[in-house]
Design an enzyme around this catalytic site. Sequence first.
Site, PDB file in Angstrom:
ATOM      1  N   HIS A   1     155.706 123.643 144.768  1.00 20.83           N
ATOM      2  CA  HIS A   1     155.331 123.995 143.392  1.00 20.83           C
ATOM      3  C   HIS A   1     156.194 123.239 142.388  1.00 20.83           C
ATOM      4  O   HIS A   1     155.698 122.810 141.338  1.00 20.83           O
ATOM      5  CB  HIS A   1     155.472 125.504 143.168  1.00 20.83           C
ATOM      6  CG  HIS A   1     154.326 126.300 143.726  1.00 20.83           C
ATOM      7  ND1 HIS A   1     154.383 127.665 143.907  1.00 20.83           N
ATOM      8  CD2 HIS A   1     153.092 125.939 144.137  1.00 20.83           C
ATOM      9  CE1 HIS A   1     153.238 128.092 144.413  1.00 20.83           C
ATOM     10  NE2 HIS A   1     152.445 127.060 144.561  1.00 20.83           N
TER      11      HIS A   1
ATOM     12  N   GLU B   1     152.611 141.448 149.182  1.00 21.92           N
ATOM     13  CA  GLU B   1     153.793 140.592 149.297  1.00 21.92           C
ATOM     14  C   GLU B   1     155.101 141.310 148.938  1.00 21.92           C
ATOM     15  O   GLU B   1     155.863 140.868 148.081  1.00 21.92           O
ATOM     16  CB  GLU B   1     153.622 139.327 148.444  1.00 21.92           C
ATOM     17  CG  GLU B   1     154.577 138.229 148.890  1.00 21.92           C
ATOM     18  CD  GLU B   1     154.249 136.859 148.289  1.00 21.92           C
ATOM     19  OE1 GLU B   1     153.075 136.443 148.342  1.00 21.92           O
ATOM     20  OE2 GLU B   1     155.166 136.224 147.779  1.00 21.92           O
TER      21      GLU B   1
ATOM     22  N   GLU C   1     148.313 122.835 154.615  1.00 22.38           N
ATOM     23  CA  GLU C   1     148.350 124.304 154.734  1.00 22.38           C
ATOM     24  C   GLU C   1     148.096 124.734 156.185  1.00 22.38           C
ATOM     25  O   GLU C   1     148.613 125.746 156.635  1.00 22.38           O
ATOM     26  CB  GLU C   1     147.303 124.960 153.826  1.00 22.38           C
ATOM     27  CG  GLU C   1     147.548 124.780 152.333  1.00 22.38           C
ATOM     28  CD  GLU C   1     148.521 125.819 151.747  1.00 22.38           C
ATOM     29  OE1 GLU C   1     149.078 126.630 152.508  1.00 22.38           O
ATOM     30  OE2 GLU C   1     148.732 125.784 150.517  1.00 22.38           O
TER      31      GLU C   1
ATOM     32  N   HIS D   1     156.331 126.082 149.772  1.00 25.34           N
ATOM     33  CA  HIS D   1     155.759 126.204 148.435  1.00 25.34           C
ATOM     34  C   HIS D   1     156.810 126.176 147.318  1.00 25.34           C
ATOM     35  O   HIS D   1     156.485 125.809 146.201  1.00 25.34           O
ATOM     36  CB  HIS D   1     154.929 127.488 148.319  1.00 25.34           C
ATOM     37  CG  HIS D   1     153.578 127.380 148.978  1.00 25.34           C
ATOM     38  ND1 HIS D   1     153.422 127.157 150.331  1.00 25.34           N
ATOM     39  CD2 HIS D   1     152.316 127.454 148.473  1.00 25.34           C
ATOM     40  CE1 HIS D   1     152.133 127.119 150.620  1.00 25.34           C
ATOM     41  NE2 HIS D   1     151.446 127.287 149.515  1.00 25.34           N
TER      42      HIS D   1
ATOM     43  N   HIS E   1     148.067 119.838 145.743  1.00 22.68           N
ATOM     44  CA  HIS E   1     148.817 121.030 146.159  1.00 22.68           C
ATOM     45  C   HIS E   1     149.232 120.962 147.636  1.00 22.68           C
ATOM     46  O   HIS E   1     150.400 121.157 147.979  1.00 22.68           O
ATOM     47  CB  HIS E   1     147.996 122.288 145.886  1.00 22.68           C
ATOM     48  CG  HIS E   1     148.614 123.531 146.428  1.00 22.68           C
ATOM     49  ND1 HIS E   1     149.762 124.081 145.897  1.00 22.68           N
ATOM     50  CD2 HIS E   1     148.291 124.319 147.484  1.00 22.68           C
ATOM     51  CE1 HIS E   1     150.102 125.155 146.589  1.00 22.68           C
ATOM     52  NE2 HIS E   1     149.226 125.324 147.559  1.00 22.68           N
TER      53      HIS E   1
ATOM     54  N   ARG F   1     136.465 146.051 134.622  1.00 23.60           N
ATOM     55  CA  ARG F   1     137.579 146.610 135.422  1.00 23.60           C
ATOM     56  C   ARG F   1     137.377 146.420 136.926  1.00 23.60           C
ATOM     57  O   ARG F   1     137.918 147.166 137.736  1.00 23.60           O
ATOM     58  CB  ARG F   1     137.797 148.092 135.109  1.00 23.60           C
ATOM     59  CG  ARG F   1     138.198 148.332 133.678  1.00 23.60           C
ATOM     60  CD  ARG F   1     138.967 149.619 133.522  1.00 23.60           C
ATOM     61  NE  ARG F   1     139.405 149.786 132.149  1.00 23.60           N
ATOM     62  CZ  ARG F   1     138.696 150.393 131.212  1.00 23.60           C
ATOM     63  NH1 ARG F   1     137.519 150.925 131.514  1.00 23.60           N
ATOM     64  NH2 ARG F   1     139.144 150.489 129.990  1.00 23.60           N
TER      65      ARG F   1
ATOM     66  N   LYS G   1     146.551 134.532 158.984  1.00 24.26           N
ATOM     67  CA  LYS G   1     146.709 135.027 157.608  1.00 24.26           C
ATOM     68  C   LYS G   1     146.285 136.490 157.526  1.00 24.26           C
ATOM     69  O   LYS G   1     146.955 137.309 156.878  1.00 24.26           O
ATOM     70  CB  LYS G   1     145.897 134.175 156.635  1.00 24.26           C
ATOM     71  CG  LYS G   1     146.010 134.735 155.217  1.00 24.26           C
ATOM     72  CD  LYS G   1     145.958 133.711 154.151  1.00 24.26           C
ATOM     73  CE  LYS G   1     146.309 134.351 152.807  1.00 24.26           C
ATOM     74  NZ  LYS G   1     146.182 133.452 151.699  1.00 24.26           N
TER      75      LYS G   1
ATOM     76  N   ARG H   1     154.532 138.672 153.749  1.00 24.16           N
ATOM     77  CA  ARG H   1     153.536 137.758 153.180  1.00 24.16           C
ATOM     78  C   ARG H   1     154.198 136.537 152.541  1.00 24.16           C
ATOM     79  O   ARG H   1     153.595 135.473 152.441  1.00 24.16           O
ATOM     80  CB  ARG H   1     152.638 138.495 152.175  1.00 24.16           C
ATOM     81  CG  ARG H   1     151.515 137.613 151.660  1.00 24.16           C
ATOM     82  CD  ARG H   1     150.377 138.356 151.010  1.00 24.16           C
ATOM     83  NE  ARG H   1     149.363 137.423 150.570  1.00 24.16           N
ATOM     84  CZ  ARG H   1     148.167 137.745 150.148  1.00 24.16           C
ATOM     85  NH1 ARG H   1     147.807 139.010 150.117  1.00 24.16           N
ATOM     86  NH2 ARG H   1     147.301 136.829 149.766  1.00 24.16           N
TER      87      ARG H   1
ATOM     88  N   LYS I   1     144.580 137.051 146.706  1.00 25.62           N
ATOM     89  CA  LYS I   1     145.375 136.575 145.571  1.00 25.62           C
ATOM     90  C   LYS I   1     144.442 135.824 144.633  1.00 25.62           C
ATOM     91  O   LYS I   1     143.752 134.891 145.056  1.00 25.62           O
ATOM     92  CB  LYS I   1     146.489 135.639 146.035  1.00 25.62           C
ATOM     93  CG  LYS I   1     147.712 136.361 146.549  1.00 25.62           C
ATOM     94  CD  LYS I   1     148.860 135.390 146.726  1.00 25.62           C
ATOM     95  CE  LYS I   1     150.080 136.086 147.274  1.00 25.62           C
ATOM     96  NZ  LYS I   1     151.163 135.126 147.592  1.00 25.62           N
TER      97      LYS I   1
ATOM     98  N   ASN J   1     154.392 131.317 152.039  1.00 23.13           N
ATOM     99  CA  ASN J   1     154.855 130.373 151.023  1.00 23.13           C
ATOM    100  C   ASN J   1     155.814 129.336 151.584  1.00 23.13           C
ATOM    101  O   ASN J   1     156.502 128.649 150.813  1.00 23.13           O
ATOM    102  CB  ASN J   1     155.525 131.122 149.872  1.00 23.13           C
ATOM    103  CG  ASN J   1     154.509 131.882 149.054  1.00 23.13           C
ATOM    104  OD1 ASN J   1     153.412 131.375 148.811  1.00 23.13           O
ATOM    105  ND2 ASN J   1     154.836 133.089 148.657  1.00 23.13           N
TER     106      ASN J   1
HETATM  107  N1  GLY Z   1     148.731 131.555 149.749  1.00 25.77           N
HETATM  108  C1  GLY Z   1     149.715 132.509 150.049  1.00 25.77           C
HETATM  109  C2  GLY Z   1     149.204 133.911 150.119  1.00 25.77           C
HETATM  110  O1  GLY Z   1     148.020 134.132 150.062  1.00 25.77           O
HETATM  111  O2  GLY Z   1     149.981 134.819 150.211  1.00 25.77           O
END
Ligand code: GLY
Length: 375
Positions: free
Chosen positions: A258, A243, A191, A254, A272, A127, A233, A247, A149, A251
């Site tokens: 994606h 998010e 990025e 993206h 990517h 956990r 960031k 946040r 993430k 993206n």
């Molecule tokens: N890579 C996007 C984020 O971490 O929110």
Amino acid sequence: MTESSAIDDVAVSLGDRSYVVRVGRGLLARAGAEIAPLLRRPRVAVVSETTVAGLHLEALRAGLSAAGVTMESLILPPGESTKSWSHLQTTVEWLLAQKVERGDIVVAFGGGVIGDLVGFAAAILRRGVRFVQIPTSLLAQVDSSVGGKTGINSAQGKNLIGAFHQPSLVLADIEVLDTMTPRDFLAGYGEVVKYGLLGDADYFAWLEANGPALARGDRGARQAAVRHAVRMKADIVERDETEQGDRALLNLGHTFGHALEAATGYGDRLLHGEGVAIGCLLAFDLSARLGLCGQEAPARVAAHLQAMGMKRSLADIPGDLPGRDGLIALMAQDKKVVDGAMRFILARDIGDSFVTAAVPRAVLADLLDQALAAR
Ligand code: GLY
């Protein structure tokens, strides 16, 4: 942008989940000294992948052992397909077999794939156990290792299974970037550019001036670029860890990216970061078509990607692509979809982006028709 010191610290302030991202040279050699204060007993479980391990695992072992820390390692195959249920199972079972306890530290040693997979394994093991990110790619250093993430891919789409689980420490050793292939480095640079485009016009201008030196291997420029992106960031993650709002700006590019990755099989045809760079330019083209920004903004983005020798349009993707409707269907799989409506990150200018659902399908369809016709 100010000069970097030997090691720059960027704090990510999230209450009891706060941590530091250390950016600089020689961090692998210091890994034991850096991680030891977090340890209850002097051993760590390291998960990496074949390519990174071949290049750097012994340096990490030596760096840990210099502070009396021993390590056991699990080496997985490289590539996006490692972010799967089966490799998650292998990782969790291996960590259990190593008798990793709640008080221990798991180390994710690799690029974005390893960071995401191992972070998720740490999130669900007993956990939740603590983990340290040692990102070895530019993409992982500026983006995926920071912000918590974690996750794996599903047949239904990328990153659809996962958890927010913040690392306890991130060690971004700039020297490790020296062994990246030029293609992987430039993909990660996609990025980096994203940060300037989404929220900092001065940073974008700095990248226009310093990008070529960065690509040639200038470590000072690399450290300054990584530190600044991580600071941006961290600021966003501090405002919106899970998010619910801002946040999503991370993206930028993206939703298109994606969809293109899915269309090309998440493999060597399109990395990517390459998809993100192409996606950023499409997002600026879409913004100009909607009258949100002038034509000069996408033109400037395209000129920088071209100057860096990066992929920048659908014409740069080898092999077949689905038609416009197929691409839109893939875009609709995006995690940003709310009540079935796609949401886009668009821009009023370089450095001024925002989230919106107000994109008429006809405008999107025209954009993709034209981009596909230019192949
Ligand atoms: N890579 C996007 C984020 O971490 O929110």
